[in-house]
Design an enzyme around this catalytic site. Structure first.
Site, PDB file in Angstrom:
ATOM      1  N   ASP B  12       0.881  -1.163   0.000  1.00  0.00           N
ATOM      2  CA  ASP B  12       0.000   0.000   0.000  1.00  0.00           C
ATOM      3  C   ASP B  12       0.916   1.210   0.000  1.00  0.00           C
ATOM      4  O   ASP B  12       1.668   1.412   0.956  1.00  0.00           O
ATOM      5  CB  ASP B  12      -0.881   0.015   1.254  1.00  0.00           C
ATOM      6  CG  ASP B  12      -1.816  -1.187   1.296  1.00  0.00           C
ATOM      7  OD1 ASP B  12      -2.958  -1.055   0.851  1.00  0.00           O
ATOM      8  OD2 ASP B  12      -1.375  -2.266   1.763  1.00  0.00           O
ATOM      9  N   ASP B 131     -14.479  -4.371  -2.467  1.00  0.00           N
ATOM     10  CA  ASP B 131     -14.385  -4.168  -1.017  1.00  0.00           C
ATOM     11  C   ASP B 131     -15.742  -4.501  -0.418  1.00  0.00           C
ATOM     12  O   ASP B 131     -16.711  -3.769  -0.603  1.00  0.00           O
ATOM     13  CB  ASP B 131     -14.025  -2.704  -0.706  1.00  0.00           C
ATOM     14  CG  ASP B 131     -12.604  -2.351  -1.143  1.00  0.00           C
ATOM     15  OD1 ASP B 131     -11.815  -3.289  -1.399  1.00  0.00           O
ATOM     16  OD2 ASP B 131     -12.291  -1.154  -1.233  1.00  0.00           O
TER      17      ASP B 131
END
Lengths: 216, 261
Positions: B12, B131
């Site tokens: 990330d 998600d």
């Protein structure tokens, strides 16, 4: 000395990874091009391919890459490495896009993995065949030098090659069916997997290609 | 021998640095993405996923340069996601050296983008990121069935879209792979949300990557055996040196899972 390697660029997808992998394993010079003179002058030729076969074949023909490849293979007898859709394009015909005529440099066809696809235990297999699978070497070849039989390479494809002349098969992969993972004939070596994405084994194969004199 | 299940370390990246938050807050700095990607490559990672979580659009150039630098050193597949909104964004990342691009929010706003991208670049390089968050169970004839919904904005904004239906639709539109993150688990280290993982792996014929919640190596095993995932993605267990990718593979192999050793 590897000399100059021409990576044939017919505008389908990104060839940086092939280029940087060849540089990483010590190619003297790599040119990514569809320029006829550059390809004719090169010492070795890589014929890659990404994407759908109909678009690839259209661009290969529009840019006369078919003739350049034929010259490299049959007149100049240079070492040629075909990768993924580049390998599929060598065959006579592909089932993809409702059936597409390919270059016909090798007798045989390109088939869909089919659905539902299952392994020997009846487990469902997903398509595309995506990830690391073992390649059984059908016979010794300069490009297998230093690579153990059964080594895993990175595959990503929904169609697979089946050569008519089984003597040309240099490696196979099992995924519901037995697919041709590598074909070899004279100065041509073709692979369904992506050596440029196959970590150590893939880099070793590319290194072997740079050292190869083009005999089978 | 069959296809190996993949282990995918995830970076990330915020403004050129690898970070990892707990439930997307409390972000820790884990280092330089190029160095970290090279380390995972050496350890035998099967792929690398790079998620750009930089909020500002101006920092996109940094991302492109970082992707280029990783692609020059790492000879395994590289997926890039975060802020991908158009066919042009996809082309930019593929030209920078990405092998696959992960589309998340843009697919919700414009599902046709997935179809166009897949036709243009091939399904093999289009990953749709989902998600999902568990919402109230559906009660049918007195029987409660778990329901998962798509959320955006780091799990804060519901969309009303059913996650399993969405995965099916994305596969039909031409996605080559699903990257499924449980927003209930992401950053918690409690393990994957196996219910939604199994529901989606059973619902689609394309490969599914499980993500969100890995805290130990057993969680990776569970994701494959119980969740049916084709690949497992983890970030923090690798970043801070707790486990190497090699140790993760050894644990999976010991559980009878086929891996590339």
């Amino acid at each position: 000395m590897s000399g100059t390697v021409a990576v044939i660029d017919y505008g389908m997808g990104n060839l940086h990874s092939v280029e940087s992998a060849l540089q990483h394993v010590g190619a003297d010079q790599v040119v990514v091009t569809h320029d006829a003179d550059l390809i004719r002058q090169a010492d070795r030729v890589v014929f890659p391919g990404v994407g759908a076969i109909r678009d690839c074949m259209a661009e290969i023909r529009r840019l006369h890459c078919d003739q350049l490849l034929d010259t490299a293979l049959r007149e100049q007898h240079k070492p040629v490495l075909a990768i993924c859709v580049g390998m599929q394009a060598l065959m006579q015909r592909s089932e993809e896009n409702d059936g597409v005529d390919c270059l016909g440099l090798i007798d045989g066809d390109v088939r869909h993995f089919g659905a539902p696809l299952t392994d020997a235990d009846g487990q469902r297999l997903k398509v595309p065949h995506m990830g690391w699978n073992g390649v059984q070497q059908a016979r010794p070849h300069a490009l297998w030098q230093g690579i153990p039989d059964g080594e895993r390479f990175y595959f990503v494809h929904s169609y697979y090659v089946h050569a008519q002349n089984r003597d040309l098969v240099a490696g196979s992969v099992q995924y519901g069916v037995s697919a041709d993972a590598a074909l070899a004939r004279d100065n041509l070596f073709a692979v369904q997997f992506h050596p440029e994405k196959s970590h150590r084994a893939g880099l070793q194969l590319l290194r072997n290609f740079l050292d190869w004199n083009g005999t089978c | 021998m069959g296809l190996a299940r993949r282990i995918i370390p995830c970076l990330d990246v915020d403004q050129g640095r690898v970070v990892k938050g707990v439930n997307f807050v409390d972000i820790r700095d884990a280092g330089d993405p190029v160095e970290i990607a090279a380390r995972y490559n050496e350890q035998g990672a099967d792929e690398i996923t790079f998620l750009d979580i930089t909020a500002s659009h101006e920092a996109r150039d940094t991302t492109v340069h970082t992707v280029e630098a990783i692609a020059r050193e790492v000879f395994i597949p590289l997926t890039v996601g975060g802020g991908i909104r158009s066919v042009d964004d996809i082309r930019t990342m593929l030209n920078a050296g990405a092998d696959k691009v992960s589309i998340n929010t843009a697919a919700i706003h414009e599902p046709e983008l997935v179809r166009r991208a897949s036709e243009r670049f091939g399904a093999q390089c289009i990953v749709v990121a989902i998600d999902a968050k568990r919402v109230d169970d559906v009660i049918v004839e007195g029987v409660a069935t778990p329901r998962y919904e798509i959320f955006t904005h780091g799990g804060r904004r519901p969309t009303g879209i059913d996650a399993v239906e969405w995965a099916r639709r994305m596969a039909e539109l031409g996605a080559g792979e699903i990257l499924l993150t449980s927003m209930d688990r992401d950053g918690t280290r409690d393990g994957f949300e196996l219910g939604v993982t199994r529901a989606i792996t059973d619902a689609v014929d394309i490969p599914v990557i499980a993500s969100g919640g890995v805290g130990n190596l057993q969680h990776l095993v569970d994701g494959v055996i119980e969740g049916g995932a084709d690949a497992v993605l983890a970030a923090s267990i690798f970043h801070f040196g707790e486990y190497t990718v090699g140790e993760a593979k050894a644990a999976m192999a010991a559980a009878g899972i086929e891996v590339r050793l």
